[in-house]
Design a protein around this motif. Structure first.
Motif, mmCIF file in Angstrom:
data_model
loop_
_atom_site.group_PDB
_atom_site.id
_atom_site.type_symbol
_atom_site.label_atom_id
_atom_site.label_comp_id
_atom_site.label_asym_id
_atom_site.label_seq_id
_atom_site.Cartn_x
_atom_site.Cartn_y
_atom_site.Cartn_z
ATOM 1 N N THR A 178 -7.199 9.592 -6.425
ATOM 2 C CA THR A 178 -7.236 8.600 -5.351
ATOM 3 C C THR A 178 -8.666 8.122 -5.180
ATOM 4 O O THR A 178 -9.592 8.928 -5.134
ATOM 5 C CB THR A 178 -6.725 9.208 -4.037
ATOM 6 O OG1 THR A 178 -5.432 9.778 -4.258
ATOM 7 C CG2 THR A 178 -6.629 8.164 -2.954
ATOM 8 N N THR A 185 -10.110 -0.959 0.020
ATOM 9 C CA THR A 185 -8.815 -0.445 -0.414
ATOM 10 C C THR A 185 -8.921 1.022 -0.826
ATOM 11 O O THR A 185 -9.982 1.486 -1.241
ATOM 12 C CB THR A 185 -8.244 -1.226 -1.616
ATOM 13 O OG1 THR A 185 -9.100 -1.035 -2.754
ATOM 14 C CG2 THR A 185 -8.098 -2.696 -1.309
ATOM 15 N N LYS A 187 -6.796 3.415 -3.492
ATOM 16 C CA LYS A 187 -5.825 3.253 -4.575
ATOM 17 C C LYS A 187 -5.439 4.613 -5.161
ATOM 18 O O LYS A 187 -6.261 5.528 -5.234
ATOM 19 C CB LYS A 187 -6.381 2.344 -5.673
ATOM 20 C CG LYS A 187 -6.551 0.888 -5.234
ATOM 21 C CD LYS A 187 -7.145 0.021 -6.335
ATOM 22 C CE LYS A 187 -7.277 -1.428 -5.893
ATOM 23 N NZ LYS A 187 -5.991 -2.134 -5.880
ATOM 24 N N LYS A 201 -0.089 2.713 -6.107
ATOM 25 C CA LYS A 201 0.033 2.488 -4.668
ATOM 26 C C LYS A 201 -1.328 2.095 -4.117
ATOM 27 O O LYS A 201 -2.358 2.590 -4.590
ATOM 28 C CB LYS A 201 0.546 3.757 -3.988
ATOM 29 C CG LYS A 201 0.884 3.624 -2.521
ATOM 30 C CD LYS A 201 1.273 4.980 -1.935
ATOM 31 C CE LYS A 201 2.475 5.563 -2.637
ATOM 32 N NZ LYS A 201 2.875 6.864 -2.034
ATOM 33 N N THR A 202 -1.359 1.226 -3.127
ATOM 34 C CA THR A 202 -2.623 0.785 -2.534
ATOM 35 C C THR A 202 -2.518 0.771 -1.017
ATOM 36 O O THR A 202 -1.519 0.321 -0.459
ATOM 37 C CB THR A 202 -3.010 -0.629 -3.026
ATOM 38 O OG1 THR A 202 -3.129 -0.629 -4.445
ATOM 39 C CG2 THR A 202 -4.330 -1.072 -2.410
ATOM 40 N N ILE A 203 -3.542 1.301 -0.353
ATOM 41 C CA ILE A 203 -3.662 1.221 1.101
ATOM 42 C C ILE A 203 -4.784 0.224 1.407
ATOM 43 O O ILE A 203 -5.895 0.354 0.892
ATOM 44 C CB ILE A 203 -3.998 2.591 1.716
ATOM 45 C CG1 ILE A 203 -2.842 3.569 1.507
ATOM 46 C CG2 ILE A 203 -4.304 2.451 3.204
ATOM 47 C CD1 ILE A 203 -3.150 4.985 1.960
ATOM 48 N N HIS A 233 -3.452 8.952 6.969
ATOM 49 C CA HIS A 233 -2.354 8.253 6.304
ATOM 50 C C HIS A 233 -1.298 9.236 5.807
ATOM 51 O O HIS A 233 -1.634 10.283 5.240
ATOM 52 C CB HIS A 233 -2.872 7.452 5.104
ATOM 53 C CG HIS A 233 -3.718 6.284 5.482
ATOM 54 N ND1 HIS A 233 -3.188 5.075 5.882
ATOM 55 C CD2 HIS A 233 -5.062 6.132 5.520
ATOM 56 C CE1 HIS A 233 -4.161 4.227 6.143
ATOM 57 N NE2 HIS A 233 -5.320 4.847 5.941
ATOM 58 N N VAL A 235 0.895 9.951 2.972
ATOM 59 C CA VAL A 235 0.768 9.516 1.574
ATOM 60 C C VAL A 235 2.055 8.877 1.064
ATOM 61 O O VAL A 235 2.018 7.898 0.312
ATOM 62 C CB VAL A 235 0.363 10.702 0.670
ATOM 63 C CG1 VAL A 235 0.374 10.304 -0.792
ATOM 64 C CG2 VAL A 235 -1.026 11.215 1.064
ATOM 65 N N THR A 238 2.373 5.583 3.436
ATOM 66 C CA THR A 238 1.081 4.920 3.704
ATOM 67 C C THR A 238 0.931 4.562 5.183
ATOM 68 O O THR A 238 0.036 3.794 5.544
ATOM 69 C CB THR A 238 0.856 3.668 2.834
ATOM 70 O OG1 THR A 238 1.753 2.624 3.236
ATOM 71 C CG2 THR A 238 1.041 3.984 1.355
ATOM 72 N N CYS A 240 -0.245 4.723 8.953
ATOM 73 C CA CYS A 240 -1.570 5.109 9.444
ATOM 74 C C CYS A 240 -1.484 5.641 10.874
ATOM 75 O O CYS A 240 -0.785 5.076 11.727
ATOM 76 C CB CYS A 240 -2.505 3.906 9.400
ATOM 77 S SG CYS A 240 -4.192 4.278 9.901
#
Length: 417
Positions: A178, A185, A187, A201-203, A233, A235, A238, A240
């Motif tokens: 990660t 971001t 990732k 996956k992206t936050i 977060h 996981v 995602t 928050c």
């Protein structure tokens, strides 16, 4: 027939019957019938998931056994309640040798070891991430000929961010790396994929990412950004979360976060100069060390294996050990940087046995180390970077550490136990 042979046959018969029962239970009727016919199962096997439960229990016992063996090999760790004469089992940091070096196209920014110590990752201002195999780096030092491409220490190079990589964390249970970036971001990458190009996956955030830390289960990730509010977060989704009491927040951006090994709490450091301890589930602040480094911004926080102490470094070039049961600073490790203020954040860490405290000296480029129990200065070693050292990390399981800096270089240091 020998008695042991009869016993082996009985075990195999029981095993096959368990497999057949599991196949029936899972709906693989045709395969179960074929296997049942092949071994002439008598009486017929009923559907059951007992095999699944037995395997699950055995795997957990195996994990516990390995964990116990690892803790025995690494010693008791840092615990001031037991003074005594504790024999040193790890080499001094100055005894390590640089056995491998690799170069990014831009300045190095962040480093991370995987939990099992088999992999290490480096992030750069050139937006790339390199993942290296530790065993291959050690083997590379012993080779007198060029290694084959498939044996190259750098097993993956990832380029998916649009700005500097500022944080890296390996997932504690899954083959996932990660990364956080100034592109705002976080990732997630599955590094088992050979043709790894994009994140799975992206936050997305609205502030640059400064730091992050996984809960030991891997289910939660706490993230510190260029803002006073810490994000927690989920996981999987995602989603928050944040502390429900705004008055508990830091007053300036977060510089470092770290979960305790048991996940009960996590620590955070901030540019406001304070260190806070947060409940690992509710995300509520339980303790605050105000002006932890005499008002200077906090650079890094780390938690000991037993969860009793927090190790911090500050822009005052001092490393401090905090005892959580008494909420006080037990030891200050001084002498790095001539006692002057730093220009860049540097990280302090413990070695794998928690016998030594280490921090890269920004002024000289040397690695400073101290005896963790009494703060005695140990021999200096040059990290051989031609420009400022920006990050340093030690393996959790063996005598190995890695450094990177503004000279674009990543250097791997190793010493056999």
């Amino acid at each position: 027939m020998h008695p042991d042979s009869k016993k082996d046959l009985k075990i195999r018969e029981d095993l096959y019957r368990l497999i057949i029962s599991q196949l029936f239970y899972d709906g693989h009727t045709q395969i179960a019938i074929q296997l049942s016919t092949a071994i002439q199962a008598d009486p017929p096997c009923a559907p059951s998931d007992r095999l699944s439960h037995l395997v699950s229990r055995c795997l957990e016992q195996e994990k516990e056994s390995k964990r116990a063996e690892s803790e025995t090999a690494l010693g008791p760790g840092l615990d001031m309640e037991f003074e005594g004469d504790i024999a040193t089992i790890a080499p001094e940091p100055a005894m390590y040798d640089c056995v491998y070096s690799v170069q990014h196209k831009g300045p190095g920014r962040y480093l991370a070891f995987s939990c099992d110590g088999q992999l290490v990752a480096s992030g750069s201002a050139d937006t790339s991430i390199k993942i290296m195999d530790v065993d291959r780096m050690v083997a590379r030092a012993k080779e007198t000929v060029v290694m084959e491409r498939e044996e190259h220490p750098v097993i993956r190079t990832i380029i998916d961010h649009t700005d500097e990589v500022s944080a890296l964390e390996f997932h504690p249970r899954e083959p996932i790396i990660t990364s956080g970036s100034l592109d705002m971001t976080v990732k997630f990458f599955d590094y088992t994929k050979v043709s790894l190009r994009k994140s799975s996956k992206t936050i997305y955030d609205v502030f640059p990412i400064n730091c992050m830390s996984y809960h030991p289960s891997g289910d939660f990730l706490v993230v510190g950004v260029e803002h006073p509010t810490i994000r927690m977060h989920d996981v999987a989704t995602t989603s928050c979360f944040a502390c429900p009491v705004p008055q508990s927040y830091h007053t300036e951006p977060i510089t470092s976060v770290k979960y305790s090994p048991d996940g009960r709490f996590f620590a955070s450091g901030s540019k406001d100069g304070s260190i806070k301890i947060w409940d690992g589930i509710s995300c509520r602040c339980v303790t605050t060390f105000t002006a932890a480094h005499d008002g200077a911004p906090v650079c890094s926080v780390d938690v000991t294996r037993n969860g009793k102490y927090v190790l911090s470094s500050g822009m005052d070039s001092v490393v401090r050990l905090w005892e959580l049961s008494t909420n006080r600073c037990l030891i200050a490790y001084t002498g790095a940087g001539g006692g002057g203020k730093q220009m860049f954040r540097s990280s302090a860490t413990l070695n794998h046995t928690e016998e030594y405290v280490m921090m890269a000296d920004e002024t000289t480029g040397n690695l400073c180390s101290w005896d963790a129990r009494n703060a005695t200065r140990k021999k200096l070693i040059s990290l051989n970077h031609s420009d400022t050292v920006r990050h340093f990390a030690h393996s959790h399981v063996q005598a190995a550490y890695i450094s990177t800096g503004d000279d674009h270089r990543v250097r791997f240091w190793y010493r056999k136990a």
